[in-house]
Enzyme design. Structure first.
Site, mmCIF file in Angstrom:
data_model
loop_
_atom_site.group_PDB
_atom_site.id
_atom_site.type_symbol
_atom_site.label_atom_id
_atom_site.label_comp_id
_atom_site.label_asym_id
_atom_site.label_seq_id
_atom_site.Cartn_x
_atom_site.Cartn_y
_atom_site.Cartn_z
ATOM 1 N N HIS A 1 0.855 -1.246 -0.021
ATOM 2 C CA HIS A 1 0.140 0.001 -0.031
ATOM 3 C C HIS A 1 0.959 1.322 -0.017
ATOM 4 O O HIS A 1 2.019 1.274 0.735
ATOM 5 C CB HIS A 1 -0.964 0.088 1.212
ATOM 6 C CG HIS A 1 -2.310 -0.451 1.035
ATOM 7 N ND1 HIS A 1 -2.683 -1.354 1.977
ATOM 8 C CD2 HIS A 1 -3.153 -0.593 0.039
ATOM 9 C CE1 HIS A 1 -3.986 -1.708 1.810
ATOM 10 N NE2 HIS A 1 -4.164 -1.157 0.272
ATOM 11 N N ASP B 1 0.585 4.043 1.191
ATOM 12 C CA ASP B 1 1.157 4.873 2.596
ATOM 13 C C ASP B 1 2.435 4.157 3.156
ATOM 14 O O ASP B 1 3.046 4.709 4.194
ATOM 15 C CB ASP B 1 0.032 5.316 3.468
ATOM 16 C CG ASP B 1 -0.709 3.828 3.825
ATOM 17 O OD1 ASP B 1 -0.794 2.958 3.034
ATOM 18 O OD2 ASP B 1 -0.976 3.799 4.909
ATOM 19 N N ASP C 1 0.172 -3.075 8.501
ATOM 20 C CA ASP C 1 -1.485 -3.128 8.661
ATOM 21 C C ASP C 1 -1.996 -4.498 8.734
ATOM 22 O O ASP C 1 -1.595 -5.427 8.081
ATOM 23 C CB ASP C 1 -1.935 -2.492 7.311
ATOM 24 C CG ASP C 1 -1.660 -0.886 7.420
ATOM 25 O OD1 ASP C 1 -0.931 -0.315 7.941
ATOM 26 O OD2 ASP C 1 -2.192 -0.128 6.180
#
Ligand SMILES: [Zn+2]
Ligand SMILES: [Zn+2]
Length: 315
Positions: free
Chosen positions: A96, A98, A210
Site C-alpha cells: 500500500h 502509505d 497493517d
C-alpha cells in the site's frame, strides 16, 4: 531491472552504519540500546498537517532499520537525527502506498547524500518491481550524475530481497546478534502483508504493519517487550469517510482490514507484550479523538503499558 534482485536471499554484507545521534527525539520510556522511533504515525496516504505518513526507525546494535517508507520518511529521519545515507536496511510491510511511496526517493536521497555501500530492501512482492520502476524513472539523472559527478551507479547499490513470509513466524535474516523475523498478517485484499519482529539481546520489538485481528501477528508478538500496532477508532470513521468522497467502498476496506481499539486490547493481552505502542492511527487527523479515547477500549482487556504514539517519539 538493473537493481540486484534476489528471492529469499541471505544477507552477507556487514556494512558499518553507526548512527550519529544528533538532535535526539523525545523519549517517553526508558530504553536500552534497542529502541524504536516513530517517524510517521498517521494511517493512510492522505497528506496533511499533523501526523506524518507511516514509517518507523528501529535502532539495534548500532544500526538503523527503517520500517516502511510513507511520504515524508526522509525528512522525518533527518528530524530524528539520522541522515538518509546512514541507512543500510529498509523493511517494507506491504505495498500500500502509505507504506512505500517514498521508498525509492529514500534510497535516492541516501545516494545523493553520499552512499557508497549497498543498501538492502526487504519486503513482499511486488516490491522489486516498484523499486525497478523507480530507478528506471530516474535513469537520466543517475546517468548524468555518474558521468558528471563521478558517483557510483545507484542501480548496483540497491539490493531488493522479495520475501515470501509464512503464516507462522520465520527468521528472515540476522546481523550483529539481531534476529529479524516476519509473518504474514491479514490485510485483505492484499495477500502479502507482513509484520516484522526484531530480537536483540536486550530487547524485542514487533511492528504490526497493517492488519485486522490476526492470530499470526499474536504468534509473532508473543512475549515481546514492545509491540507497535496499527489502530482504528470506530467513532471517527464517519468523519473520515466524509473527507474521502471518491472512495465509496473505503468503509468496508477499513472494517475488513484494520484493527479496532477493542480488538487491539485482545491482541496485546493474548500476545502478552510488555508495552503496546499505538501508531498508524485511523483516523490520524481527527482532533476530536483524545488520547484517552484511543486507549479506553484497549485498557479493558490489556493490563500492560499503553503508549499513544506521536511522530518522533522514541520508545
Ligand atoms: Zn497503511
Ligand atoms: Zn495497508
Amino acid at each position: 531491472m538493473t537493481a540486484t534482485f534476489t528471492r529469499r536471499a541471505v544477507l552477507t554484507t556487514a556494512a558499518a552504519c553507526a548512527i550519529a545521534s544528533r538532535g535526539a527525539p523525545p523519549s517517553i520510556a526508558a530504553s536500552g540500546e534497542t529502541k524504536v522511533t516513530l517517524l510517521g504515525t498517521k494511517g493512510g496516504p492522505r497528506v496533511n498537517k499533523g501526523r506524518a505518513n507511516p514509517s518507523s526507525l528501529v535502532t539495534a546494535a548500532g544500526r538503523s532499520y527503517v520500517v516502511d517508507c510513507g511520504y515524508g520518511v526522509t525528512r522525518q529521519l533527518v528530524e530524528a537525527g539520522v541522515e538518509a545515507h546512514q541507512v543500510r536496511t529498509i523493511l517494507i510491510t506491504h505495498n500500500h502506498s502509505d507504506h512505500m511511496l517514498e521508498l525509492g526517493p529514500l534510497v535516492y536521497n541516501a545516494w545523493a547524500g553520499g552512499l557508497r555501500e549497498p543498501i538492502d530492501v526487504w519486503g513482499p512482492p511486488p516490491i522489486g518491481r516498484a523499486m525497478a520502476g523507480f530507478l528506471d524513472s530516474l535513469g537520466y539523472d543517475i546517468d548524468i550524475r555518474m558521468e558528471d559527478e563521478g558517483r557510483p551507479d545507484l542501480r548496483k547499490l540497491v539490493r531488493v530481497h522479495e520475501v515470501e513470509a509464512a503464516d507462522t513466524p520465520t527468521a528472515v535474516f540476522a546481523r550483529d546478534g539481531v534476529k529479524v523475523s516476519a509473518v504474514k498478517v491479514r490485510h485483505p485484499p492484499i495477500t502479502h502483508a507482513y509484520a516484522w519482529r526484531f530480537d536483540a539481546p536486550d530487547r524485542s520489538i514487533v511492528l504490526s504493519g497493517d492488519t485486522t485481528y490476526s492470530p499470526e501477528l499474536i504468534a509473532l508478538a508473543r512475549g515481546a517487550d514492545v509491540l507497535v500496532h496499527e489502530v482504528m477508532h470506530l467513532g471517527g470513521l464517519d468523519r473520515l469517510l466524509a473527507r474521502n468522497p471518491n472512495a465509496p467502498t473505503l468503509r468496508k476496506h477499513l472494517l475488513d482490514s484494520h484493527t479496532t481499539t477493542e480488538q487491539l486490547g485482545r491482541v496485546a493481552a493474548e500476545a502478552g507484550v510488555r508495552t503496546l505502542v499505538l501508531s498508524h492511527f485511523v483516523p490520524g487527523d481527527d482532533p476530536a479523538i483524545t488520547d484517552a479515547m484511543w486507549t479506553e477500549d484497549i485498557a479493558k482487556t490489556f493490563a500492560g503499558e499503553i503508549v499513544v504514539g506521536r511522530d518522533l517519539m522514541t520508545v
